[in-house]
Design a protein around this motif. Structure first.
Motif, PDB file in Angstrom:
ATOM      1  N   SER A 358     -77.404  37.476 102.770  1.00 41.91           N
ATOM      2  CA  SER A 358     -76.559  36.435 102.182  1.00 41.91           C
ATOM      3  C   SER A 358     -77.181  35.048 102.282  1.00 41.91           C
ATOM      4  O   SER A 358     -76.724  34.119 101.611  1.00 41.91           O
ATOM      5  CB  SER A 358     -75.193  36.425 102.873  1.00 41.91           C
ATOM      6  N   ASN A 371     -78.402  39.216  98.288  1.00 42.14           N
ATOM      7  CA  ASN A 371     -77.162  39.645  98.939  1.00 42.14           C
ATOM      8  C   ASN A 371     -76.697  40.995  98.417  1.00 42.14           C
ATOM      9  O   ASN A 371     -76.074  41.778  99.140  1.00 42.14           O
ATOM     10  CB  ASN A 371     -76.073  38.592  98.722  1.00 42.14           C
ATOM     11  N   TYR A 409     -69.632  43.620 102.880  1.00 44.05           N
ATOM     12  CA  TYR A 409     -70.576  44.483 103.590  1.00 44.05           C
ATOM     13  C   TYR A 409     -69.816  45.512 104.411  1.00 44.05           C
ATOM     14  O   TYR A 409     -68.840  45.187 105.099  1.00 44.05           O
ATOM     15  CB  TYR A 409     -71.495  43.660 104.498  1.00 44.05           C
TER      16      TYR A 409
END
Length: 446
Positions: A358, A371, A409
């Motif tokens: 990220s 990301n 995530y």
């Protein structure tokens, strides 16, 4: 008149007739003996040093482990390192265990007192580490602590990174370092000896994290107490302000600030932490022209590398390995925050680049969406760090992302990063989640 010959291996004197003296003396001199005379007779003294051959010692797996030295000698009656001494076996072989040191001098002595010495350089084998970050407050929280321990019981982690000094400058346990107590930084959030005992009983290693130069607690205390040179300043002489706060960074070049962090590291090692990792071992973000480091000789980059060099031996001697968390961009942009990876790597056991997907810009390393492509960005950035540390003994152990920022995530994203790390030839990693909550399903067991 007779001659006396001293045999170096048996210290036996023999008197021979004068008529045979010439032949014996010639042989003795060829063998390395010297002729001397005393009242009414002559003696030949042994001046030949014993032969000493050393084999390379096995790397130690902890700086608390002894170094086992092995070798062979000819004609020596003792082999020593300092005050530790052994007698060689009949075939000249010997083994000697001594406390760790970066290098040790082995000395062999024969019966006549002749000496030979060899300096042996030791080495360290970094253990495999599959670690998660744990804050002081998380360790003191039953639920968060048990969730981490469950990962260990399931064989998904073998190491815990436990905070010593955090981003606020708070020391999580009841430190006895005088400056930690005087400045009010020692908070006693958790019991360090008890935590270490519990973790070690589970077979886990513990790496203590020290947030070094981002230290609002010390910076504020120093400024209030008139130690303004301990604080990074702006050109007008006021504390340098950044997005971390109005007074957040201490002066990397100041000897007392450096000593404080080293004292904490040494204390932690003596308590039983297996490793110490410095984080924020850098200057603040921003233009260097907007910052003033009082008394700094050289550049902040010099100061960062020098600080690690100053730390290395005291931390090792206290029993812990040493590492530094570094920015992912430092491999290609070392001057941006004063992290020159090749120079830093010469003074640590491993560098820990923070490669969180990220945090990369689109297109970095040719990855369109870092990301969204965690495998690709981790794999490619690790190749750069391998190049940056080449020629040093430091290994690379990355920090990986287990938090959501822009992209959600979970198990799959965590596993992708671990797979990339493995495919880059690295079997160790640290997972970061500021809230100490991890996706165990993404962690391979065993």
């Amino acid at each position: 008149m007779g001659l006396r010959i001293q045999s170096g291996d048996r210290r036996r004197w023999a008197t021979i007739a004068a008529g045979a003296a010439v032949a014996v003396v010639v042989v003795a001199l060829v063998a390395g003996f010297a002729l001397s005379r005393s009242a009414g007779e002559a003696s030949v003294a042994d001046t030949v040093a014993p032969v000493l051959r050393m084999t390379s010692p096995e790397p130690v797996r902890s700086y608390r482990d002894p170094v086992v030295l092995r070798g062979t000698t000819v004609d020596a009656v003792s082999v020593s390192v300092g005050t530790d001494t052994v007698t060689p076996a009949a075939d000249g072989s010997f083994e000697l265990s001594v406390p760790w040191a970066p290098a040790v001098e082995v000395v062999a002595a024969d019966a006549a007192g002749n000496l030979s010495s060899v300096v042996v350089v030791t080495s360290f084998a970094l253990p495999r580490m599959r670690a998660v970050h744990v804050t002081a407050h998380a360790w003191s929280h039953d639920g968060l602590r048990e969730a981490v321990l469950d990962l260990a019981r399931a064989g998904r982690i073998d190491t815990v990174q436990l905070d010593i000094k955090d981003e606020d400058g708070v020391v999580g346990y009841d430190s006895q370092v005088p400056l930690a107590r005087e400045s009010g930084a020692a908070a006693g959030i958790y019991d360090a000896p008890a935590a270490l005992r519990q973790l070690h009983e589970l077979g886990l290693r513990v790496v203590g994290r020290i947030v070094a130069f981002r230290d609002p607690a010390l910076a504020s205390w120093a400024w209030r107490s008139g130690r303004t040179d301990w604080v990074v300043q702006n050109p007008s002489g006021q504390p340098y302000s950044s997005h971390y706060g109005p007074i957040a960074f201490t002066n990397v070049g100041h000897a007392d600030v450096r000593r404080y962090n080293i004292d904490l590291a040494v204390e932690a090692a003596r308590l039983g932490f297996d490793g110490v990792m410095y984080d924020y071992v850098r200057r603040p973000d921003g233009s260097l022209s907007s910052m003033h480091f009082a008394g700094l000789a050289g550049t902040p980059t010099d100061a960062v590398a020098g600080f690690l060099a100053e730390s290395r031996y005291p931390v090792h001697q206290a029993g812990a390995h040493l590492s530094a968390a570094v920015y992912g961009i430092a491999a290609t942009r070392p001057d941006q925050i004063a992290q020159d990876i090749p120079r830093m790597a010469r003074n640590v056991d491993f560098v820990a680049p923070m490669l969180y997907p990220s945090h990369w810009n689109s297109g970095e390393y040719g990855v369109a969406d870092p990301n969204g492509q965690p495998y690709d960005i981790i794999f490619r950035s690790l190749q750069d760090f391998a190049t940056s540390t080449a020629g040093t003994t430091a290994q690379v152990v990355p920090w990986l992302q287990d938090f959501s920022l822009g992209v959600t995530y979970g198990d799959a994203e965590v596993r992708a990063q671990i797979d990339a790390t493995r495919d880059a030839g690295i079997d160790s990693y640290f997972l970061w989640n500021a809230a100490t909550r991890y996706h165990g399903g993404g962690l391979p067991a065993g």
